[in-house]
Design a protein around this motif. Structure first.
Motif, PDB file in Angstrom:
ATOM      1  N   GLY A 228       0.777  -1.242   0.000  1.00  0.00           N
ATOM      2  CA  GLY A 228       0.000   0.000   0.000  1.00  0.00           C
ATOM      3  C   GLY A 228       0.808   1.292   0.000  1.00  0.00           C
ATOM      4  N   PRO A 229       1.729   1.483   0.993  1.00  0.00           N
ATOM      5  CA  PRO A 229       2.421   2.772   1.046  1.00  0.00           C
ATOM      6  C   PRO A 229       3.155   3.128  -0.246  1.00  0.00           C
ATOM      7  N   GLU A 230       3.814   2.130  -0.838  1.00  0.00           N
ATOM      8  CA  GLU A 230       4.548   2.393  -2.086  1.00  0.00           C
ATOM      9  C   GLU A 230       3.558   2.765  -3.209  1.00  0.00           C
ATOM     10  N   VAL A 231       2.454   2.029  -3.270  1.00  0.00           N
ATOM     11  CA  VAL A 231       1.448   2.270  -4.314  1.00  0.00           C
ATOM     12  C   VAL A 231       0.817   3.654  -4.137  1.00  0.00           C
ATOM     13  N   VAL A 232       0.485   3.989  -2.902  1.00  0.00           N
ATOM     14  CA  VAL A 232      -0.186   5.276  -2.654  1.00  0.00           C
ATOM     15  C   VAL A 232       0.751   6.437  -2.977  1.00  0.00           C
ATOM     16  N   ARG A 233       2.027   6.291  -2.633  1.00  0.00           N
ATOM     17  CA  ARG A 233       2.982   7.365  -2.963  1.00  0.00           C
ATOM     18  C   ARG A 233       3.083   7.521  -4.488  1.00  0.00           C
ATOM     19  N   ALA A 234       3.124   6.392  -5.171  1.00  0.00           N
ATOM     20  CA  ALA A 234       3.220   6.450  -6.641  1.00  0.00           C
ATOM     21  C   ALA A 234       1.953   7.087  -7.234  1.00  0.00           C
ATOM     22  N   PHE A 235       0.802   6.729  -6.692  1.00  0.00           N
ATOM     23  CA  PHE A 235      -0.470   7.305  -7.162  1.00  0.00           C
ATOM     24  C   PHE A 235      -0.473   8.820  -6.937  1.00  0.00           C
ATOM     25  N   ARG A 236      -0.055   9.215  -5.726  1.00  0.00           N
ATOM     26  CA  ARG A 236      -0.015  10.651  -5.388  1.00  0.00           C
ATOM     27  C   ARG A 236       0.866  11.411  -6.385  1.00  0.00           C
ATOM     28  N   ASP A 237       2.050  10.854  -6.665  1.00  0.00           N
ATOM     29  CA  ASP A 237       2.987  11.560  -7.531  1.00  0.00           C
ATOM     30  C   ASP A 237       2.504  11.541  -8.985  1.00  0.00           C
ATOM     31  N   PHE A 238       1.843  10.451  -9.367  1.00  0.00           N
ATOM     32  CA  PHE A 238       1.315  10.361 -10.739  1.00  0.00           C
ATOM     33  C   PHE A 238       0.211  11.399 -10.961  1.00  0.00           C
ATOM     34  N   VAL A 239      -0.718  11.479 -10.017  1.00  0.00           N
ATOM     35  CA  VAL A 239      -1.869  12.385 -10.176  1.00  0.00           C
ATOM     36  C   VAL A 239      -1.427  13.852 -10.201  1.00  0.00           C
ATOM     37  N   ALA A 240      -0.331  14.143  -9.496  1.00  0.00           N
ATOM     38  CA  ALA A 240       0.130  15.545  -9.404  1.00  0.00           C
ATOM     39  C   ALA A 240       0.353  16.157 -10.782  1.00  0.00           C
ATOM     40  N   THR A 241       0.779  15.340 -11.764  1.00  0.00           N
ATOM     41  CA  THR A 241       1.047  15.892 -13.099  1.00  0.00           C
ATOM     42  C   THR A 241       0.131  15.286 -14.170  1.00  0.00           C
ATOM     43  N   ALA A 242      -0.866  14.516 -13.752  1.00  0.00           N
ATOM     44  CA  ALA A 242      -1.742  13.851 -14.731  1.00  0.00           C
ATOM     45  C   ALA A 242      -2.663  14.876 -15.391  1.00  0.00           C
ATOM     46  N   PRO A 243      -3.056  14.619 -16.647  1.00  0.00           N
ATOM     47  CA  PRO A 243      -3.994  15.530 -17.303  1.00  0.00           C
ATOM     48  C   PRO A 243      -5.389  15.450 -16.668  1.00  0.00           C
ATOM     49  N   ASP A 244      -6.219  16.450 -16.975  1.00  0.00           N
ATOM     50  CA  ASP A 244      -7.557  16.500 -16.372  1.00  0.00           C
ATOM     51  C   ASP A 244      -8.411  15.293 -16.750  1.00  0.00           C
TER      52      ASP A 244
END
Ligand SMILES: Cc1cc2nc3c(=O)[nH]c(=O)nc-3n(C[C@H](O)[C@H](O)[C@H](O)COP(=O)(O)OP(=O)(O)OC[C@H]3O[C@@H](n4cnc5c(N)ncnc54)[C@H](O)[C@@H]3O)c2cc1C
Length: 462
Positions: A228-244
């Motif tokens: 979980g922690p690794e996945v959630v960090r990756a999700f957080r960082d991915f969404v930060a620059t993801a398109p709308d």
């Protein structure tokens, strides 16, 4: 006349029925039990009568009938409010479920839905025209309660909150008058209906803006909870620059018995990432690649019609529910750890979900001054408890409380009232912010000075 919990007499109900197109159900009717059932099985209320309205005239008649006799009024749309305010003990329920018509104007890209339509009614009707608007994440939620409370869904980063797409509302007020609110008609009332919920009257129809949406992509990826922690960090960082076009969530859940779930995970706690892409599968796979390459142990990626996505997560009714939410200004690694460890206390196996939603995109960019201050928060943590056994009631409540406590250091203090049960007046006020709350109370004074519509996240007349 002051409202009481008394029930209408049979003679009074006979009077209401004489000029009523829909159906008036009393406690002695065989379908009374079904008619008083709502999504949250913890809610057990016995209304004096249920007026299943079919026309605006029925709604006017029901409101006037209740007011003349001092009966408490509850307003029911899809029956999904976990606080259970769609029902009253004694009194009269204005049940809108029969008012579920949908009229699409593909040229103008608008849709007008009846006050009791569900998201499923709306999504299916507009999809045939290659159009969509921000909806909730299941098909059975009432459009009325959802949109009037603000409305958050997979498409919000692209098209804004549901209330950002609200163009007009037809409403029956506490006086039993039918009024229309739009940008150029009763504008202060119209403003209040962007988040103020059912406080100002019974919405008999809502008109919403539509957007072209020809294809949709879904990725549902699963991991062992320990990842979980690794996945959630990756999700957080991915969404930060993801398109709308990207929407999604991290969900701790009980892994379902589906072909894409590895056998050992079925029936156990899993960490899932659900990603949506408002566009075709090939492009979607490209955009979602950083998350698809993260080594999930089960899952699927597929293109699918938007209305199918919307009904994929339909939770079964009949469970006990306790929900809460905390909106966060930041989600650093320490918050990630606490969020993930919060899943350990969840009632499992059950349909409960421990959810992290990203906001941002069009939700945050809007310059509108609607009373939905929670839109500015980039993150929402949403413990969503559903369980079957009353013996788990305390455990489920304690879990939601503990999750909120854990997240408090990063909380903006904002509240999205559609995501919580009854958490008291302070939380209602926080749902709007102090200035908006005062302004809403002034609108309430004008349209409902006696607080007839108080079975909701209530705004008292100012
Ligand atoms: C399984 C599930 C999934 C959900 N998913 C999401 C989600 O993804 N995003 C999100 O934002 N919310 C979501 N919600 C929350 C949902 O938006 C709110 O509970 C909303 O209030 C439900 O509206 P309803 O009409 O179904 O409920 P009801 O219980 O019928 O109504 C709730 C209250 O809304 C008011 N109301 C409803 N209809 C009208 C009307 N026509 N006129 C005036 N007042 C009205 C009344 O005050 C009523 O007490 C979800 C809820 C459930 C149970």
């Amino acid at each position: 006349m002051t409202q009481t919990n008394s029930s209408p007499t049979e003679a009074a109900l006979a009077e209401l029925r004489t000029d009523f197109t829909g159906r008036v159900i009393g406690p002695a009717d065989p379908d009374y039990a079904e008619a008083r059932t709502v999504f949250n099985a913890m809610i057990d209320r016995s209304p004096g009568a249920i007026a299943q309205c079919e026309t605006v005239r029925d709604v006017v008649g029901a409101v006037r009938f209740a007011r003349e006799r001092g009966l408490e009024i509850a307003v029911r749309g899809g029956g999904h409010g976990v606080a259970g305010k769609a029902l009253t003990d004694g009194g009269l329920v204005v049940d809108l479920r029969r008012m579920n018509g949908v009229v699409v104007d593909p040229g103008a890209r608008t849709v007008r839905v009846g006050g009791g339509a569900t998201m499923g009614h709306l999504d299916r009707a507009v999809q045939t025209h290659g159009l969509a608007t921000t909806g909730g994440r299941v098909s059975t939620t009432g459009v009325g309660g959802f949109v009037l409370g603000g409305g958050s869904g997979w498409l919000e980063r692209k098209f804004g909150l549901a209330c950002d797409n609200l163009l007009a509302v037809e409403l029956v007020t506490a006086d039993g008058e039918a009024v229309r609110a739009a940008g150029d008609e009763n504008p202060e009332l119209f403003w209040a209906l962007h988040g103020g919920g059912g406080n100002f009257g019974v919405a008999t129809s809502l008109t919403l803006r539509l957007h072209p949406l020809s294809a949709m992509t879904l990725a549902l990826l699963l991991w062992e909870p320990g990842a979980g922690p690794e996945v959630v960090r990756a999700f957080r960082d991915f969404v930060a620059t993801a398109p709308d076009e990207v929407g999604g969530a991290v969900l701790y859940l009980t892994a379902p018995p589906e072909p894409f779930v590895p056998e050992p995970l079925v029936g156990r706690l899993a960490c899932a990432v659900l990603l949506t892409y408002a566009g075709d599968e090939e492009t979607g796979r490209g955009v979602l690649r950083p998350m698809l390459g993260l080594g999930h142990v089960g899952g699927m990626v597929t293109g699918l019609p938007y209305a199918d996505l919307q009904s994929m997560l339909d939770d079964p009714p009949g469970y006990r529910n306790h929900w809460s939410a905390e909106y966060l200004e930041d989600f650093p690694d320490q918050a990630v750890e606490l969020f993930c460890s919060g899943a350990d206390r969840m009632v499992v196996p059950s349909p409960s979900q421990h959810v992290l939603f990203p906001q941002g995109g069009a939700v945050a960019r809007s310059g509108a001054d609607y009373p939905v201050p929670w839109r500015r928060a980039p993150w929402a943590v949403h413990p969503l408890g559903l369980w079957a056994d009353p013996a788990d009631d305390d455990r489920a409540r304690e879990w939601a409380r503990a999750v909120r406590d854990d997240m408090r250091p990063w909380s903006t203090g904002d509240v999205y009232l559609n995501f919580i049960g009854d958490e008291g007046e302070q939380r209602v006020a926080a749902g709007f912010g102090a200035d908006n709350h005062r302004r809403l109370a002034a609108v309430k004074s004008r349209y409902d000075p006696d607080n007839v519509f108080h079975l909701n996240h209530n705004i008292k007349p100012g």
